[in-house]
Design a protein around this motif. Structure first.
Motif, PDB file in Angstrom:
ATOM      1  N   LEU A  72     -25.991  12.015  16.668  1.00  0.00           N
ATOM      2  CA  LEU A  72     -26.266  13.423  16.384  1.00  0.00           C
ATOM      3  C   LEU A  72     -27.665  13.604  15.812  1.00  0.00           C
ATOM      4  O   LEU A  72     -28.138  12.768  15.045  1.00  0.00           O
ATOM      5  CB  LEU A  72     -25.255  13.958  15.363  1.00  0.00           C
ATOM      6  N   PHE A 102     -18.022  14.859  11.764  1.00  0.00           N
ATOM      7  CA  PHE A 102     -19.058  14.143  12.498  1.00  0.00           C
ATOM      8  C   PHE A 102     -18.599  12.772  12.997  1.00  0.00           C
ATOM      9  O   PHE A 102     -19.400  12.003  13.545  1.00  0.00           O
ATOM     10  CB  PHE A 102     -20.333  14.057  11.671  1.00  0.00           C
ATOM     11  N   ALA A 107     -26.426   9.647  12.642  1.00  0.00           N
ATOM     12  CA  ALA A 107     -27.070  10.963  12.678  1.00  0.00           C
ATOM     13  C   ALA A 107     -28.449  10.909  12.044  1.00  0.00           C
ATOM     14  O   ALA A 107     -28.706  10.106  11.152  1.00  0.00           O
ATOM     15  CB  ALA A 107     -26.211  11.986  11.945  1.00  0.00           C
ATOM     16  N   ALA A 135     -20.524  11.716   8.569  1.00  0.00           N
ATOM     17  CA  ALA A 135     -21.871  11.568   9.130  1.00  0.00           C
ATOM     18  C   ALA A 135     -22.482  10.280   8.594  1.00  0.00           C
ATOM     19  O   ALA A 135     -22.547  10.076   7.386  1.00  0.00           O
ATOM     20  CB  ALA A 135     -22.744  12.760   8.780  1.00  0.00           C
TER      21      ALA A 135
END
Length: 173
Positions: A72, A102, A107, A135
């Motif tokens: 991401l 996430f 990311a 994340a």
């Protein structure tokens, strides 16, 4: 590698969406999907609304769009020192479906603003809570004075130091 990128803003001229897209497209050979938060229509979150409608369909779609990614790139818009209301609302709906929004994906977190602060407050908040929402933040960068440092027409940074920082950040994906 499939990269999902988005700016956490609903502005049609979002500099954060431009930054996220730019950064994601630096990854050689990546299949980049740039999400537009305007595509996700969710009502204002409240427990009462959740009891009334259950899970918001577009929050499910948002989660499915994130699930297809290998990594991401997210650029956070700052509104009065915090997340934009539209992003926060969508995020709140998504966390009610899957707290690990996430999905433990690597990311890169970014932020930018027209001014010298570069949306550092919202970036700090996002980094601080990333672990609670799945994340795996590999790198984060705040870009100040976006219009002075980035040429929207050319789609490139005028400031080579910042361009190199962004390059190094996405190389960690």
């Amino acid at each position: 590698m499939k990269i999902v990128a988005f700016g956490a803003s609903t502005s049609s001229t979002s500099i954060n969406k431009a930054l996220a897209s730019y950064a994601a497209h630096l990854i050689e050979g990546a299949d980049v999907i740039v999400l537009d938060l305007n595509s996700y229509k969710v009502p204002l979150f409240s427990e009462d609304k959740e009891k009334e409608i259950g899970q918001a369909d577009d929050a499910k779609t948002f989660l499915a769009d994130i699930a297809q990614a290998d990594a991401l790139v997210i650029s956070f818009a700052e509104h009065n020192g915090s997340y934009s209301a539209a992003y926060k609302n969508l995020f709140d709906w998504a966390t009610r479906i899957e707290r690990n929004v996430f999905a433990n994906k690597p990311a890169v977190y970014l932020s930018t603003s027209p001014g010298p602060g570069g949306a550092q407050s919202v970036l700090a908040a996002a980094r601080g809570s990333a672990q609670f929402f799945g994340a795996d933040v590999q790198s984060s960068i705040s870009v100040p004075n976006f219009y002075e440092n980035f040429d929207l027409e050319a789609g490139a940074f005028k400031n080579q130091d910042i361009a190199e920082q962004i390059n190094q950040a996405v190389s960690k994906l």
